[in-house]
Scaffold this motif. Structure first.
Motif, PDB file in Angstrom:
ATOM      1  N   TYR A 140       0.832  -1.213   0.000  1.00 13.68           N
ATOM      2  CA  TYR A 140       0.000   0.000   0.000  1.00 13.68           C
ATOM      3  C   TYR A 140       0.865   1.260   0.000  1.00 13.68           C
ATOM      4  O   TYR A 140       0.546   2.241  -0.682  1.00 13.68           O
ATOM      5  CB  TYR A 140      -0.940  -0.005   1.200  1.00 13.68           C
ATOM      6  N   ALA A 141       1.946   1.259   0.764  1.00 18.36           N
ATOM      7  CA  ALA A 141       2.827   2.428   0.771  1.00 18.36           C
ATOM      8  C   ALA A 141       3.445   2.635  -0.607  1.00 18.36           C
ATOM      9  O   ALA A 141       3.573   3.769  -1.082  1.00 18.36           O
ATOM     10  CB  ALA A 141       3.909   2.248   1.829  1.00 18.36           C
ATOM     11  N   MET A 143       2.100   1.770  -3.509  1.00 10.90           N
ATOM     12  CA  MET A 143       1.068   2.275  -4.412  1.00 10.90           C
ATOM     13  C   MET A 143       0.705   3.727  -4.102  1.00 10.90           C
ATOM     14  O   MET A 143       0.482   4.528  -5.011  1.00 10.90           O
ATOM     15  CB  MET A 143      -0.190   1.402  -4.313  1.00 10.90           C
ATOM     16  N   ALA A 144       0.645   4.068  -2.822  1.00 14.18           N
ATOM     17  CA  ALA A 144       0.136   5.382  -2.440  1.00 14.18           C
ATOM     18  C   ALA A 144       1.193   6.480  -2.487  1.00 14.18           C
ATOM     19  O   ALA A 144       0.888   7.611  -2.883  1.00 14.18           O
ATOM     20  CB  ALA A 144      -0.463   5.312  -1.033  1.00 14.18           C
ATOM     21  N   VAL A 145       2.424   6.178  -2.071  1.00  9.15           N
ATOM     22  CA  VAL A 145       3.450   7.225  -1.994  1.00  9.15           C
ATOM     23  C   VAL A 145       4.733   6.857  -2.724  1.00  9.15           C
ATOM     24  O   VAL A 145       5.692   7.634  -2.704  1.00  9.15           O
ATOM     25  CB  VAL A 145       3.765   7.572  -0.520  1.00  9.15           C
ATOM     26  N   GLY A 146       4.773   5.675  -3.366  1.00  7.95           N
ATOM     27  CA  GLY A 146       5.951   5.303  -4.142  1.00  7.95           C
ATOM     28  C   GLY A 146       7.117   4.815  -3.313  1.00  7.95           C
ATOM     29  O   GLY A 146       8.244   4.751  -3.803  1.00  7.95           O
ATOM     30  N   ASP A 147       6.897   4.467  -2.053  1.00 10.61           N
ATOM     31  CA  ASP A 147       7.972   4.026  -1.172  1.00 10.61           C
ATOM     32  C   ASP A 147       7.442   2.928  -0.269  1.00 10.61           C
ATOM     33  O   ASP A 147       6.625   3.170   0.618  1.00 10.61           O
ATOM     34  CB  ASP A 147       8.475   5.203  -0.336  1.00 10.61           C
ATOM     35  N   ARG A 148       7.925   1.709  -0.475  1.00  8.07           N
ATOM     36  CA  ARG A 148       7.410   0.582   0.304  1.00  8.07           C
ATOM     37  C   ARG A 148       7.759   0.685   1.784  1.00  8.07           C
ATOM     38  O   ARG A 148       7.157   0.014   2.615  1.00  8.07           O
ATOM     39  CB  ARG A 148       7.930  -0.731  -0.268  1.00  8.07           C
ATOM     40  N   PRO A 174      -2.739   9.934   5.530  1.00  9.06           N
ATOM     41  CA  PRO A 174      -3.619   9.367   6.556  1.00  9.06           C
ATOM     42  C   PRO A 174      -4.974   8.917   6.033  1.00  9.06           C
ATOM     43  O   PRO A 174      -5.697   8.217   6.744  1.00  9.06           O
ATOM     44  CB  PRO A 174      -3.769  10.532   7.553  1.00  9.06           C
ATOM     45  N   GLN A 175      -5.328   9.320   4.801  1.00  9.91           N
ATOM     46  CA  GLN A 175      -6.599   8.847   4.243  1.00  9.91           C
ATOM     47  C   GLN A 175      -6.511   7.393   3.795  1.00  9.91           C
ATOM     48  O   GLN A 175      -7.520   6.809   3.390  1.00  9.91           O
ATOM     49  CB  GLN A 175      -7.044   9.728   3.073  1.00  9.91           C
ATOM     50  N   VAL A 176      -5.336   6.778   3.890  1.00  7.85           N
ATOM     51  CA  VAL A 176      -5.148   5.369   3.561  1.00  7.85           C
ATOM     52  C   VAL A 176      -5.050   4.595   4.870  1.00  7.85           C
ATOM     53  O   VAL A 176      -4.126   4.812   5.668  1.00  7.85           O
ATOM     54  CB  VAL A 176      -3.885   5.154   2.709  1.00  7.85           C
ATOM     55  N   GLN A 177      -6.016   3.699   5.124  1.00  8.31           N
ATOM     56  CA  GLN A 177      -6.069   2.996   6.393  1.00  8.31           C
ATOM     57  C   GLN A 177      -6.395   1.518   6.174  1.00  8.31           C
ATOM     58  O   GLN A 177      -7.062   1.156   5.199  1.00  8.31           O
ATOM     59  CB  GLN A 177      -7.114   3.641   7.322  1.00  8.31           C
ATOM     60  N   LEU A 178      -5.913   0.701   7.102  1.00  8.31           N
ATOM     61  CA  LEU A 178      -6.131  -0.747   7.074  1.00  8.31           C
ATOM     62  C   LEU A 178      -6.726  -1.178   8.403  1.00  8.31           C
ATOM     63  O   LEU A 178      -6.272  -0.737   9.468  1.00  8.31           O
ATOM     64  CB  LEU A 178      -4.815  -1.498   6.834  1.00  8.31           C
ATOM     65  N   VAL A 179      -7.731  -2.041   8.342  1.00 11.32           N
ATOM     66  CA  VAL A 179      -8.373  -2.571   9.548  1.00 11.32           C
ATOM     67  C   VAL A 179      -8.231  -4.093   9.526  1.00 11.32           C
ATOM     68  O   VAL A 179      -8.575  -4.741   8.530  1.00 11.32           O
ATOM     69  CB  VAL A 179      -9.863  -2.174   9.614  1.00 11.32           C
ATOM     70  N   TRP A 180      -7.743  -4.639  10.643  1.00  4.38           N
ATOM     71  CA  TRP A 180      -7.485  -6.074  10.721  1.00  4.38           C
ATOM     72  C   TRP A 180      -8.365  -6.685  11.812  1.00  4.38           C
ATOM     73  O   TRP A 180      -8.133  -6.465  13.006  1.00  4.38           O
ATOM     74  CB  TRP A 180      -6.017  -6.346  11.062  1.00  4.38           C
ATOM     75  N   THR A 322       6.397  -6.819  -4.205  1.00  2.00           N
ATOM     76  CA  THR A 322       6.675  -6.152  -2.930  1.00  2.00           C
ATOM     77  C   THR A 322       5.985  -6.883  -1.794  1.00  2.00           C
ATOM     78  O   THR A 322       6.590  -7.164  -0.749  1.00  2.00           O
ATOM     79  CB  THR A 322       6.205  -4.689  -2.990  1.00  2.00           C
ATOM     80  N   TYR A 323       4.700  -7.198  -1.981  1.00  2.00           N
ATOM     81  CA  TYR A 323       3.956  -7.937  -0.954  1.00  2.00           C
ATOM     82  C   TYR A 323       4.636  -9.276  -0.655  1.00  2.00           C
ATOM     83  O   TYR A 323       4.688  -9.715   0.502  1.00  2.00           O
ATOM     84  CB  TYR A 323       2.520  -8.167  -1.426  1.00  2.00           C
ATOM     85  N   ALA A 324       5.165  -9.926  -1.685  1.00  2.00           N
ATOM     86  CA  ALA A 324       5.770 -11.251  -1.534  1.00  2.00           C
ATOM     87  C   ALA A 324       7.181 -11.204  -0.953  1.00  2.00           C
ATOM     88  O   ALA A 324       7.769 -12.259  -0.705  1.00  2.00           O
ATOM     89  CB  ALA A 324       5.798 -11.963  -2.889  1.00  2.00           C
ATOM     90  N   TRP A 325       7.703  -9.972  -0.746  1.00  2.00           N
ATOM     91  CA  TRP A 325       9.055  -9.835  -0.188  1.00  2.00           C
ATOM     92  C   TRP A 325      10.049 -10.633  -1.033  1.00  2.00           C
ATOM     93  O   TRP A 325      10.847 -11.403  -0.551  1.00  2.00           O
ATOM     94  CB  TRP A 325       9.061 -10.299   1.265  1.00  2.00           C
ATOM     95  N   GLN A 326       9.994 -10.378  -2.335  1.00  2.00           N
ATOM     96  CA  GLN A 326      10.758 -11.216  -3.241  1.00  2.00           C
ATOM     97  C   GLN A 326      12.261 -10.993  -3.127  1.00  2.00           C
ATOM     98  O   GLN A 326      13.043 -11.904  -3.374  1.00  2.00           O
ATOM     99  CB  GLN A 326      10.302 -10.979  -4.690  1.00  2.00           C
TER     100      GLN A 326
END
Length: 702
Positions: A140-141, A143-148, A174-180, A322-326
């Motif tokens: 998400y980081a 996609m949103a700000v170009g820095d993982r 801050p408009q990007v949020q995740l709820v777990w 990026t998600y897969a930590w390749q």
């Protein structure tokens, strides 16, 4: 393959072939200072217009609204809702994603396949859940700000279900949020594990426990009953008050009759919980914005032709890597790992990264004419059918809501010969018992031209047994005969075509079998200039046809058209003695068209031509020589048959598919439902009318 040192862009530059009417070429989506999506900024400035031109005085439409996504597992959003997700993030839209389960699986965060083989490690479900969270935050980081490595603030919030959830807020946006919510997952695609969302929904367990991630600030485990899970999701909706809800498909069906489900059980039953929560939220919370719902296809994407163009696939895959930590770089400092190594060996999944498909609201038949000068547009808002109407004077009003809840996303509008308008939809009944969950077709029509709509009439469902998973019926297509009687067409869960014919007393016949097989998506229907009815449906390899030889003869089919594979969504428009089909080319998104006419030995199909816009995905709206669709950047674009192969793009992301109408004056009206749950329009003057700039998109109602 390791990640490059610098993160790849999360949203692609437009295809090099796109014609851009700008003084300076914009090669990427750029975020303007106002925080709205600016694609080709300046292209939507309306020309000076006469004071009586209502459209000219309305503000230009740009991306607006609030998006809440609810998915079963970490990565469902990346595989099945992207690039819609990345484009929403880049636009500055407020986006919140809620994850129902921790996705802990077997607890082993190891790669296998694709040339990768990690050493074995002991099972640790809490650590694996944390690694997946780390991967999601990095994606998400990026996609949103170009820095993982963008930092997040991790806190705890109470849930309306009586537990606690983790809330992550991206510091730079801050408009990007995740709820777990961190519920336990089923740990099997379709295995019979009662300790799961499926078991909870079906009443096999009284409560489902959580699986907290290793690093979560939520320090206590909880257990949720079925009602508490529904309440917890509804509480997320109440907290963020979305105008667009994105969710997975609650009825994806099976592989053939009696075959295995086409999707993960957590996807299916998680989506049913979201359905129940959205219904509860709509009924209980009065002071809120209206919302639409978008459903996404899951695993079945892997069995269908690729829907995305290569550039979009590369960008989507970069996020998944990026998600897969390749690259195994320890940039997050977590002992659990910085991503989901199970995905590292195949970051495209099983052909999932190459597609995005909607399972509802991807038809273009929701805009229709009524009496002379009047237009009607339909959509589903708050689980109810909403309509807008334009008076002969040009003013739009709405939305008004028809009575009745449980209406699924999407609508099919029909104009009857006397000028009355009808609307068809599917309706889901949740019920109080698992066996009560059903989907049926419903129809409502005006009692007189321009008059009120009558009550919903149920056409039932061809799935009379309606066993678990067999509510996987398509959206309805319909055509009216000269007497105003409808025939409604439907793809059933066995992927064959069904029809129900309206009787003179207004009722409908039982669902008849029209055959076919391997049908995908929604059928389309149209009537040619001779009054012959045409029905078409895509398969994984071609398009099947059912056509009348004469207006009074039976519908014959299925017949082969010989058309190549498509990306599934079809649009159909009468064209002289035949019907013109519009579809997209796999692995490209290019819009293509072919004319089909009735021949003595079956359908006659013209050569295929390209119809205008390149790249993008989803169905295209057609009116005369104008087409509208999702362009390569995800915004709504327009193009012209026979014109340059390019989209004239807007600055607006939207839900569903566009619809368009050619009016008697030669003017084309094109409509979309924005992410703000409002109707947006653009009006193109007749051909050869001088227009200094492309007509702007604007809200139908201020």
């Amino acid at each position: 393959m390791p990640l490059p040192a610098a993160p790849l862009p999360a949203v692609l530059p437009p295809p090099a072939c796109r014609r851009v009417r700008l003084a300076a070429l914009l090669t990427v989506l750029t975020l303007g200072a106002t925080g709205v999506l600016a694609v080709g900024a300046g292209r939507q400035t309306p020309a000076a217009a006469a004071p009586e031109d209502r459209a000219a005085v309305l503000p230009v439409s740009t991306t607006a609204g609030t998006v809440v996504q609810v998915v079963a597992h970490p990565d469902d959003d990346l595989f099945f809702m992207n690039p819609d997700l990345s484009r929403s993030l880049l636009s500055g839209t407020r986006v919140t994603t809620a994850y129902l389960t921790s996705g802990e699986a077997d607890g082993r965060n190891t790669a296998s396949g694709g040339g990768l083989k990690d050493p074995p490690r002991p099972a640790d479900r809490a650590a694996y859940a944390e690694a997946r969270q780390n991967g999601i935050r990095a994606a998400y980081a990026q996609m949103a700000v170009g820095d993982r490595t963008g930092p997040w603030r991790r806190t705890v919030i109470p849930t309306a279900g009586g537990g606690q959830a983790e809330l992550d807020v991206l510091v730079a946006k801050p408009q990007v949020q995740l709820v777990w919510l961190q519920l336990r997952e089923a740990r099997s695609i379709d295995g019979d594990n009662p300790d799961s969302l499926r078991g909870l929904w079906n009443g096999r367990i009284p409560a489902l426990g959580t699986q907290p991630a290793a690093g979560t600030p939520v320090t206590q485990a909880y257990a949720y009953t079925k009602d508490q899970v529904t309440a917890a999701i509804a509480g997320v909706l109440e907290r963020y008050r979305p105008t667009t809800i994105r969710m997975q498909d609650p009825t994806p069906g099976r592989h053939g009759e009696g075959g295995r489900p086409t999707d993960h059980q957590d996807h299916v039953y998680g989506a049913r919980f979201v359905q129940a929560a959205a219904a509860s939220y709509a009924e209980r919370v009065a002071d809120r914005p209206r919302f639409s719902v978008q459903n996404y296809l899951g695993y079945h994407n892997g069995a269908l032709p690729h829907a995305l163009d290569p550039q979009t696939v590369r960008a989507k895959t970069a996020v998944l890597r990026t998600y897969a930590w390749q690259d195994r770089t320890d940039y997050c400092g977590s002992p659990s790992g910085c991503g989901d190594r199970k995905v590292a060996g195949s970051p495209t999944g099983r052909n999932w990264a190459q597609s995005l498909r909607y399972t509802r609201a991807d038809t273009t038949s929701w805009l229709t004419k009524g009496t002379p000068g009047r237009l009607w547009a339909f959509a589903t808002l708050d689980g109810r059918t909403a309509y807008w109407t334009r008076s002969p004077g040009g003013a739009w009003a709405g939305p008004a809501l028809l009575p009745g809840t449980g209406i699924d996303p999407g609508a099919t509008a029909v104009r009857l010969p006397d000028g009355r308008v009808g609307v068809l939809a599917t309706r889901t009944t949740l019920g109080t018992r698992p066996a009560d969950y059903r989907r049926e077709v419903v129809y409502a029509a005006q009692s007189s031209p321009d008059g009120p709509f009558g009550p919903w009439q149920s056409l039932g469902t061809p799935e009379t047994a309606d066993e678990d998973g067999t509510s996987a019926i398509s959206a309805p297509a319909a055509a009216a005969d000269a007497d105003g009687l409808l025939t409604v067409y439907l793809r059933d869960s066995r992927r064959t075509l069904r029809a129900a014919a309206q009787q003179p007393d207004g009722g409908f016949s039982p669902w008849q079998r029209l055959g076919g097989g391997d049908l995908q998506g929604d059928p389309v229907a149209a009537v040619d200039s001779a009054g012959r009815r045409h029905v078409y449906a895509t398969t994984t390899r071609s398009v099947a046809a059912w056509i009348q030889r004469t207006p009074d003869s039976p519908l014959l089919g299925p017949a082969r058209t010989g058309l190549p594979a498509t990306t599934v969504p079809l649009s159909a428009a009468p064209d002289g003695a035949g019907v013109r089909l519009f579809f997209r080319r796999p692995d490209s998104g290019v819009v293509r068209t072919a004319l089909v006419t009735a021949g003595p030995a079956g359908p006659r199909v013209s050569s295929i031509t390209e119809a205008g816009g390149r790249a993008g995905y989803g169905a295209v709206g057609v009116a005369g020589r104008s087409i509208a669709g999702r362009a390569g950047t995800g915004t709504v674009g327009t193009s012209t048959l026979g014109g340059p192969p390019a989209w004239t793009e807007s600055r607006m992301l939207f839900a569903g598919a566009p619809a368009a109408l050619l009016e008697p004056t030669g003017t084309t009206t094109t409509a979309v439902l924005g992410l703000d749950a409002a109707l947006h329009l653009t009006t193109t003057p007749p051909p050869r009318t001088p227009t200094p700039t492309p007509p702007p998109w604007h809200r139908a109602v201020r």
